[in-house]
Design an enzyme around this catalytic site. Structure first.
Site, PDB file in Angstrom:
ATOM      1  N   GLN A 283      13.444 -12.230 -15.133  1.00 52.25           N
ATOM      2  CA  GLN A 283      13.666 -13.507 -15.808  1.00 52.25           C
ATOM      3  C   GLN A 283      13.108 -13.342 -17.221  1.00 52.25           C
ATOM      4  O   GLN A 283      11.909 -13.503 -17.448  1.00 52.25           O
ATOM      5  CB  GLN A 283      12.977 -14.662 -15.082  1.00 52.25           C
ATOM      6  CG  GLN A 283      13.304 -16.016 -15.711  1.00 52.25           C
ATOM      7  CD  GLN A 283      12.496 -17.170 -15.127  1.00 52.25           C
ATOM      8  OE1 GLN A 283      11.438 -16.960 -14.540  1.00 52.25           O
ATOM      9  NE2 GLN A 283      12.989 -18.382 -15.298  1.00 52.25           N
TER      10      GLN A 283
ATOM     11  N   ASN B 114      -3.850 -21.984 -11.145  1.00 52.49           N
ATOM     12  CA  ASN B 114      -3.462 -21.905 -12.550  1.00 52.49           C
ATOM     13  C   ASN B 114      -4.608 -21.483 -13.452  1.00 52.49           C
ATOM     14  O   ASN B 114      -4.393 -21.154 -14.616  1.00 52.49           O
ATOM     15  CB  ASN B 114      -2.913 -23.258 -13.022  1.00 52.49           C
ATOM     16  CG  ASN B 114      -1.584 -23.583 -12.365  1.00 52.49           C
ATOM     17  OD1 ASN B 114      -0.681 -22.749 -12.331  1.00 52.49           O
ATOM     18  ND2 ASN B 114      -1.469 -24.778 -11.818  1.00 52.49           N
TER      19      ASN B 114
ATOM     20  N   HIS C 183     -34.521   9.370   9.259  1.00 56.57           N
ATOM     21  CA  HIS C 183     -34.712   8.922   7.887  1.00 56.57           C
ATOM     22  C   HIS C 183     -34.482  10.046   6.885  1.00 56.57           C
ATOM     23  O   HIS C 183     -34.723  11.212   7.164  1.00 56.57           O
ATOM     24  CB  HIS C 183     -36.125   8.364   7.671  1.00 56.57           C
ATOM     25  CG  HIS C 183     -37.151   8.900   8.607  1.00 56.57           C
ATOM     26  ND1 HIS C 183     -37.788   8.109   9.534  1.00 56.57           N
ATOM     27  CD2 HIS C 183     -37.614  10.154   8.815  1.00 56.57           C
ATOM     28  CE1 HIS C 183     -38.611   8.854  10.246  1.00 56.57           C
ATOM     29  NE2 HIS C 183     -38.531  10.097   9.836  1.00 56.57           N
TER      30      HIS C 183
END
Length: 454
Positions: free
Chosen positions: A73, A224, A360
């Site tokens: 468009q 918007n 760990h």
């Protein structure tokens, strides 16, 4: 009769104040238009026409690999003009479903209800009743039947009092749509070709017009600006959190988790605050997920535990396995049943066997680790030689002392013990003890250096 979906996505979104096309702004880490495309696929669309305009290059980069028909468009002359760009790809026998790229929360069930409401050769429009309909087109009825839609700027006082509004989403027969679009005029307050004008044309042509409504008005809200985008994000998160709770998850605070993908949960799943889910996440029964954890594209089996602030990405946790706190599982990592990694342990492309543990401060990459293995603090699999990655194999019941480096490729046999501080560069046999550190020396009468005063 084919279902042909037209998605309008040509707007710039000036109020977003962004170079990004409006429809590419994200909800839950996925663009608004992608949400709409995914929903179209969910209802079995046969074709999708994407009407685009501003930001074409960015849109195609984001969406280009999908099965979409791209319809340009070039000028934004109204919604009717936008839909008209898709006419070359619409057959007379199609059912045309018109959706909007900035309305991301529309649900498949709502669209299915809309399609079911459409009469044979008739029109169905999605409407919603609002206490404050200001700004929206009003649904005009006579004796209960829809006869038209009037836009806010063109409405008279009586029409402005109507609280049933048009969402813009509608299902229309292809042949009639082409005819009506050809009759549109821009003789209105905004000088645009309104798609909504086809409803009055349908009524004038004696076409039956039905309506359907969503379960919640938030489904048809658009964004918007960034404030509205944030509102949609919160609504989406609330909806997804509700789904998890209904499925069997206990969320400590539903407003403080983020769901950015597809999450499946079993029963009695406990999720603490500030947890983030991304991608496809599958969680079994009786799983516990601690505060601040991040789960990305992973599988978590029954009775597993993810302790706070751990990151699990592209990985698997077996039954009753545990990770964390502050653990990181990277893609290809897997904890088998009852395996455990603790704080500041990182794994990538590595398997930790049944009952094994790394408590760990360790890195385990490109490693196959058997059952009953203990990985001491500070252990590193040195898997990269500067050009290629290499595999470390640690067989069952091995004890790896703290601060050990395993220089791959290397294999540690069953039952072996590696002394703390060792650097292992060769294979170790079964049940061997290996110590590679320098022999400890004791120097008596040692004097520390004294700082010289200036």
């Amino acid at each position: 009769m084919a279902l042909n979906v037209v998605i309008l996505a040509a707007g710039k979104g000036t109020r977003m104040r962004s170079d990004l096309p409006k429809v590419l702004h994200p909800i839950a880490h996925k663009s608004m238009v992608q949400h709409v495309i995914d929903t179209a696929h969910c209802i079995g669309s046969d074709a999708i026409q994407l009407v685009y305009g501003y930001g074409a290059d960015k849109l195609k980069l984001a969406l280009g690999e999908q099965q979409l028909n791209w319809m340009l468009q070039a000028e934004q002359l109204g919604t009717g003009h936008a839909v008209a760009q898709a006419i070359p790809n619409i057959d007379d026998n199609d059912t045309v479903l018109i959706l909007y790229g900035d309305v991301p929360l529309i649900q498949a069930s709502t669209l299915e209800a809309l399609l079911a409401a459409r009469p044979d050769q008739g029109v169905a429009i999605l409407t919603v009743n609002l206490s404050n309909p200001t700004g929206y087109g009003r649904i005009v009825r006579e004796q209960g039947k829809v006869v038209g839609i009037v836009e806010q700027k063109d409405a008279n006082a009586e029409q402005l009092a109507i609280n049933e509004i048009n969402t813009g989403i509608m299902a229309v027969p292809g042949k009639a749509l082409k005819t009506w679009l050809g009759r549109l005029s821009n003789n209105n307050a905004q000088g645009e070709y309104y798609l909504t004008d086809i409803i009055a044309m349908a009524h004038a042509d004696g076409v039956e017009i039905n309506t359907a409504q969503p379960q919640s008005a938030i489904e048809v809200e658009g964004a918007n600006n960034r404030v509205q985008l944030a509102q949609l994000e919160r609504a989406y998160q609330a909806r997804e959190a509700e789904k998890l709770m209904i499925a069997g998850a206990n969320l400590r605070d539903p407003s403080r988790i983020d769901i950015r993908g597809e999450v499946t949960v079993g029963m009695d799943v406990m999720v603490d605050v500030n947890v983030i889910f991304e991608g496809k996440v599958v969680i079994g029964n009786n799983v516990s997920i601690g505060a601040g954890a991040i789960l990305i594209d992973c599988e978590i089996a029954d009775n597993a535990e993810i302790k706070p602030y751990s990151i699990i990405e592209g990985a698997k946790l077996g039954v009753a396995a545990s990770a964390g706190p502050f653990a990181r599982l990277r893609p290809g990592a897997e904890l088998m049943q009852d395996a455990h990694i603790g704080n500041f342990v990182e794994m990538k492309k590595a398997v930790l066997g049944v009952g094994s543990k790394a408590g760990h401060l360790a890195y385990l990459g490109d490693a196959q680790i058997g059952a009953g293995v203990n990985i001491g603090a500070g252990t590193i699999t040195c898997n990269y030689d500067g050009a290629n990655k290499h595999l470390t194999v640690i067989e069952d019941n091995v004890f790896v002392g703290s601060d050990t480096q395993l220089v791959a490729p290397v294999t540690i046999g069953k039952g072996a013990t590696l002394g703390a501080g060792s650097t292992i560069t060769r294979d170790v046999g079964e049940d061997e003890l290996v110590i590679t550190r320098v022999k400890q020396k004791h120097l008596t009468g040692w004097q520390r250096p004294v700082k010289i005063k200036e």
